[in-house]
Design a protein around this motif. Structure first.
Motif, short mmCIF file in Angstrom:
data_model
loop_
_atom_site.label_atom_id
_atom_site.label_comp_id
_atom_site.label_asym_id
_atom_site.label_seq_id
_atom_site.Cartn_x
_atom_site.Cartn_y
_atom_site.Cartn_z
N TYR A 6 -11.30 21.60 15.84
CA TYR A 6 -11.55 22.95 15.31
C TYR A 6 -10.50 23.93 15.80
O TYR A 6 -10.42 25.05 15.33
CB TYR A 6 -12.94 23.44 15.71
N ARG A 7 -9.70 23.52 16.77
CA ARG A 7 -8.65 24.39 17.31
C ARG A 7 -7.26 23.86 16.95
O ARG A 7 -6.29 24.15 17.61
CB ARG A 7 -8.81 24.51 18.80
N MET A 8 -7.20 23.07 15.89
CA MET A 8 -5.91 22.55 15.40
C MET A 8 -5.52 23.32 14.15
O MET A 8 -6.37 23.82 13.42
CB MET A 8 -6.02 21.07 15.08
N TRP A 9 -4.22 23.38 13.92
CA TRP A 9 -3.68 24.15 12.81
C TRP A 9 -2.76 23.29 11.98
O TRP A 9 -2.22 22.30 12.45
CB TRP A 9 -2.91 25.36 13.36
N ARG A 10 -2.59 23.67 10.71
CA ARG A 10 -1.64 23.02 9.81
C ARG A 10 -0.81 24.10 9.14
O ARG A 10 -1.22 25.26 9.07
CB ARG A 10 -2.36 22.16 8.78
N SER A 11 0.34 23.71 8.65
CA SER A 11 1.21 24.66 7.98
C SER A 11 0.77 24.78 6.52
O SER A 11 0.66 23.78 5.81
CB SER A 11 2.66 24.18 8.06
N GLY A 12 0.51 25.99 6.09
CA GLY A 12 0.12 26.23 4.70
C GLY A 12 1.34 26.27 3.79
O GLY A 12 2.48 26.31 4.26
N GLU A 13 1.11 26.26 2.49
CA GLU A 13 2.21 26.30 1.52
C GLU A 13 3.03 27.58 1.66
O GLU A 13 4.22 27.60 1.35
CB GLU A 13 1.67 26.18 0.10
N ASP A 14 2.38 28.64 2.15
CA ASP A 14 3.09 29.91 2.34
C ASP A 14 3.82 29.98 3.68
O ASP A 14 4.43 30.98 4.02
CB ASP A 14 2.11 31.08 2.22
N GLY A 15 3.78 28.86 4.45
CA GLY A 15 4.45 28.82 5.74
C GLY A 15 3.62 29.35 6.89
O GLY A 15 4.03 29.26 8.04
#
Length: 105
Positions: A6-15
């Motif tokens: 729940y504390r992990m992130w990913r890069s979105g298409e908008d950066g």
């Protein structure tokens, strides 16, 4: 397992960074981990698959995964992980059953 996903992130298409998981919680990454649901992940250490799961369900996991107690595995991705695993084995901290060969009498 702690709810670290729940504390992990990913890069979105908008950066921009987006939370890895979509949840019903407003900001799970800011919540105390004790209030988050328990999570599990597929380790790949052992695969237990029923024939009908593969052939009829067209799946390698199905809906009832085989659960392994974290006490009995070590995730090795780095040299430090390997060193830790060696220490666990050599210190008899990791509970491994080692059968004894009986000598003929």
């Amino acid at each position: 397992m702690p709810s670290l996903t729940y504390r992990m992130w990913r890069s979105g298409e908008d950066g921009l960074l987006k939370p890895l998981l979509s949840t019903e919680f407003k900001e799970p990454y800011n919540m105390p981990r004790q209030r988050l649901p328990t999570l599990y992940w597929q380790t790949g250490y052992i695969d237990v698959i029923r024939y009908k799961t593969i052939m009829k369900g067209r799946s390698l996991t199905g809906d009832r995964p085989f659960m392994i107690d974290p006490l009995y595995w070590v995730d090795i991705n780095t040299e430090a992980d390997w060193t830790y695993a060696e220490w666990l084995i050599n210190s008899n901290t990791l509970p491994i059953y080692q059968p004894q060969i009986k000598k003929a009498t």
